[in-house]
Scaffold this motif. Structure first.
Motif, PDB file in Angstrom:
ATOM      1  N   VAL A 294       0.699  -1.143   0.083  1.00 17.82           N
ATOM      2  CA  VAL A 294      -0.136  -0.119   0.035  1.00 17.82           C
ATOM      3  C   VAL A 294       0.809   1.209   0.166  1.00 17.82           C
ATOM      4  O   VAL A 294       1.852   1.376   0.766  1.00 17.82           O
ATOM      5  CB  VAL A 294      -0.825  -0.124   0.981  1.00 17.82           C
ATOM      6  CG1 VAL A 294      -1.701   1.195   1.160  1.00 17.82           C
ATOM      7  CG2 VAL A 294      -1.818  -1.328   1.429  1.00 17.82           C
ATOM      8  N   GLY A 295       0.505   2.385  -0.819  1.00 21.49           N
ATOM      9  CA  GLY A 295       1.336   3.418  -0.755  1.00 21.49           C
ATOM     10  C   GLY A 295       1.962   3.884  -1.987  1.00 21.49           C
ATOM     11  O   GLY A 295       1.878   4.991  -2.524  1.00 21.49           O
ATOM     12  N   ARG A 296       2.776   3.076  -2.478  1.00 25.37           N
ATOM     13  CA  ARG A 296       3.636   3.194  -3.746  1.00 25.37           C
ATOM     14  C   ARG A 296       3.052   3.435  -4.843  1.00 25.37           C
ATOM     15  O   ARG A 296       3.378   4.322  -5.715  1.00 25.37           O
ATOM     16  CB  ARG A 296       4.681   2.087  -3.946  1.00 25.37           C
ATOM     17  CG  ARG A 296       5.861   2.098  -2.864  1.00 25.37           C
ATOM     18  CD  ARG A 296       6.778   3.055  -2.748  1.00 25.37           C
ATOM     19  NE  ARG A 296       7.747   3.074  -1.629  1.00 25.37           N
ATOM     20  CZ  ARG A 296       8.433   3.881  -1.211  1.00 25.37           C
ATOM     21  NH1 ARG A 296       8.197   5.236  -1.605  1.00 25.37           N
ATOM     22  NH2 ARG A 296       9.342   3.835  -0.273  1.00 25.37           N
ATOM     23  N   THR A 297       1.620   3.251  -5.026  1.00 28.17           N
ATOM     24  CA  THR A 297       0.948   3.520  -6.106  1.00 28.17           C
ATOM     25  C   THR A 297       0.362   4.824  -6.060  1.00 28.17           C
ATOM     26  O   THR A 297      -0.417   5.168  -7.188  1.00 28.17           O
ATOM     27  CB  THR A 297       0.035   2.247  -6.283  1.00 28.17           C
ATOM     28  OG1 THR A 297      -1.056   2.290  -5.282  1.00 28.17           O
ATOM     29  CG2 THR A 297       0.504   0.856  -6.737  1.00 28.17           C
ATOM     30  N   ARG A 298       0.319   5.634  -5.011  1.00 28.90           N
ATOM     31  CA  ARG A 298      -0.394   6.826  -4.903  1.00 28.90           C
ATOM     32  C   ARG A 298       0.687   7.952  -5.123  1.00 28.90           C
ATOM     33  O   ARG A 298       1.731   7.836  -4.758  1.00 28.90           O
ATOM     34  CB  ARG A 298      -1.139   7.149  -3.468  1.00 28.90           C
ATOM     35  CG  ARG A 298      -2.117   6.077  -3.012  1.00 28.90           C
ATOM     36  CD  ARG A 298      -2.826   6.354  -1.895  1.00 28.90           C
ATOM     37  NE  ARG A 298      -3.162   7.418  -1.964  1.00 28.90           N
ATOM     38  CZ  ARG A 298      -4.667   7.634  -2.132  1.00 28.90           C
ATOM     39  NH1 ARG A 298      -5.332   6.583  -2.198  1.00 28.90           N
ATOM     40  NH2 ARG A 298      -5.208   8.902  -1.966  1.00 28.90           N
ATOM     41  N   PRO A 299       0.479   8.831  -6.202  1.00 26.85           N
ATOM     42  CA  PRO A 299       1.234   9.778  -6.275  1.00 26.85           C
ATOM     43  C   PRO A 299       1.988  10.770  -5.332  1.00 26.85           C
ATOM     44  O   PRO A 299       2.971  11.113  -5.232  1.00 26.85           O
ATOM     45  CB  PRO A 299       0.660  10.879  -7.397  1.00 26.85           C
ATOM     46  CG  PRO A 299      -1.023  10.582  -7.103  1.00 26.85           C
ATOM     47  CD  PRO A 299      -0.983   9.048  -6.786  1.00 26.85           C
ATOM     48  N   GLU A 300       1.011  11.014  -4.205  1.00 30.58           N
ATOM     49  CA  GLU A 300       1.477  11.833  -3.051  1.00 30.58           C
ATOM     50  C   GLU A 300       2.450  11.073  -2.163  1.00 30.58           C
ATOM     51  O   GLU A 300       2.943  11.580  -1.451  1.00 30.58           O
ATOM     52  CB  GLU A 300       0.287  12.590  -2.434  1.00 30.58           C
ATOM     53  CG  GLU A 300      -0.624  11.406  -1.559  1.00 30.58           C
ATOM     54  CD  GLU A 300      -1.669  10.813  -2.506  1.00 30.58           C
ATOM     55  OE1 GLU A 300      -2.712  10.596  -1.893  1.00 30.58           O
ATOM     56  OE2 GLU A 300      -1.645  10.745  -3.499  1.00 30.58           O
TER      57      GLU A 300
END
Length: 457
Positions: A294-300
């Motif tokens: 979770v997380g690395r796919t979100r731009p922020e």
């Protein structure tokens, strides 16, 4: 669970929060470190050699800027009655240890540098008192330096090292030139992500937890026949042994994969399951794999240093003396299903299994497979300097065996990293040689049953 597909951004935590919750991934490492205190801490690190005129002061200030920019690199952990919390420290940079080796004979400096770095990579880092980030600069000559940054794994994953390298590659030349680096502000910090996870909707999390509970119910630990008696607690250093699989065999492996609608990773994983089946006499055990999490796919969040990677336990089914092609089909199904449920942090999977911890054995799986699809180029480039790798290996592993497969200029590099308290070099050399023989056998005839296949290995 925090939904990586949601379009709403990560919310900034309330300003009054001083103590932040751990993410489930951090909670896993907290438990691993408290269950396996040993003499060393699980670490990730950067080690680079700089050939050329390095401005040591500018480099130190660049490292300070990265530490000040990412709160997680200034974070400690406090054990409260309700569980551990993380607390961010002030943005005061980080002391850089300077070691000058120029007084030694030239032919002794590199070896001494390796000894000094090995000593510093076998530290027991206290999660509550810290510091959890160490950095050193070793001067071998006026134009030859080795720099290392060592970070406790609870703060960062492997992808974080690429983030640090990219930022240093912008900050250092800007500081040398006396200009401002073109580095965009970070909209959120890892603590915001941790807080968002703690208040997120749990419907998908419950679904994933049910899947893993069913998938791993009754799973027994992997014990290798030729292993030494299992130590009472983890703590022995790691060693590694490398082999290279030639390009023609790699091509045949990929061709076999295409014929079975499988990736190269699936073929290699299936073969590793067969290898460990032969080495353990068990037809039901799990191999762990890392995933981005979770997380690395979100731009922020993609530009943050932090712990986002996750682990999956892929349970092999080698019962009934199947052919390798049948094992491959089972592996394909297992991988696809697991990736559909990859967001549940491994620590929560273990909690759902209610498996009692053992200080001498990792929970869930005892072997890991780490595969890279393409050759990874050096992440750090600096003007006026040649940046080289100064690899030191892995000082400690929490699992019994870790197998890395990485493309290289001469084929597929396979590295077997092992716990020396449990496995000997001859035993692991047998695994490495047997793995290549097994791959050659299965590409020649994937329809051989396992009982026939092992005769060729």
């Amino acid at each position: 669970m925090f939904d990586v597909t949601a379009e709403s951004p990560v919310n900034v935590r309330p300003s009054h929060l001083v103590e932040l919750p751990l993410t489930p991934l951090q909670a896993r490492w907290w438990l691993l470190c408290t269950n396996h205190p040993g003499g060393m801490s699980p670490l990730v690190d950067l080690v680079h050699r700089f050939r050329g005129p390095l401005d040591a002061d500018a480099w130190s200030r660049a490292v300070d800027a990265v530490v000040n920019r990412h709160e997680i690199l200034r974070t400690l952990f406090v054990d409260r009655p309700d569980g551990p919390v993380q607390v961010v420290g002030p943005a005061n940079g980080i002391p850089m240890e300077l070691l000058d080796l120029r007084d030694l004979p030239a032919d002794q400096r590199e070896q001494r540098a390796r000894e000094l770095l090995d000593e510093r990579r076998t530290l027991a880092l206290d999660l509550q008192t810290g510091p959890l980030v160490h950095t050193s600069l070793l001067r071998l000559a006026d134009d030859d330096h080795v720099w290392r940054m060592t970070i406790h794994h609870i703060l960062a994953d492997g992808a974080s090292l690429g983030v640090i390298d990219r930022e240093l590659g912008l900050l250092y030349p800007a500081l040398v030139a006396g200009v401002t680096a073109d580095l965009p502000d970070l909209p959120v910090q890892y603590g915001d992500f941790a807080w968002s996870q703690s208040v997120a909707d749990t419907e998908k999390e419950d679904e994933d937890r049910e899947y893993w509970h069913e998938q791993l119910a009754g799973l027994a630990p992997l014990e290798l026949v030729d292993a030494l008696p299992r130590p009472a607690a983890k703590g022995a250093p790691a060693a590694q042994l490398a082999r290279t699989i030639d390009p023609e065999l790699v091509r045949q492996v990929e061709e076999l994969g295409r014929s079975a609608r499988c990736t190269r990773f699936m073929v290699l994983l299936a073969a590793l399951h067969v290898l460990l089946w032969r080495a353990s006499g068990r037809d039901d055990f799990a191999i762990g794999i890392p995933v981005a999490g979770v997380g690395r796919t979100r731009p922020e969040l993609a530009r943050l240093v932090g712990l986002f990677n996750n682990a999956l336990a892929l349970r092999g089914d080698l019962s009934g003396d199947p052919t390798f092609r049948e094992v491959l089909a089972r592996t394909r199904e297992t991988v696809i299903d697991a990736l559909d449920h990859q967001d549940l942090p491994w620590g929560q999977v273990v909690a759902a299994l209610d498996e009692p911890p053992h200080p001498g054995r990792a929970q869930g799986f005892q072997a890991m497979f780490l595969h890279e699809e393409v050759e990874v180029a050096s992440r750090l480039t600096l003007p006026g300097l040649v940046v080289e790798d100064f690899g030191l290996g892995i000082p400690k592993v929490l699992h019994d065996l870790m197998v890395y497969a990485r493309p290289g200029p001469r084929g597929l590099s396979t590295t077997f990293v092992y716990d020396t308290g449990l496995l000997t070099e001859p035993t692991v050399a047998g695994f490495a040689d047997g793995y290549e023989r097994l791959l050659r056998a299965v590409v020649d005839d994937p329809d051989l049953h396992l009982s026939e296949l092992v005769k060729q290995v």
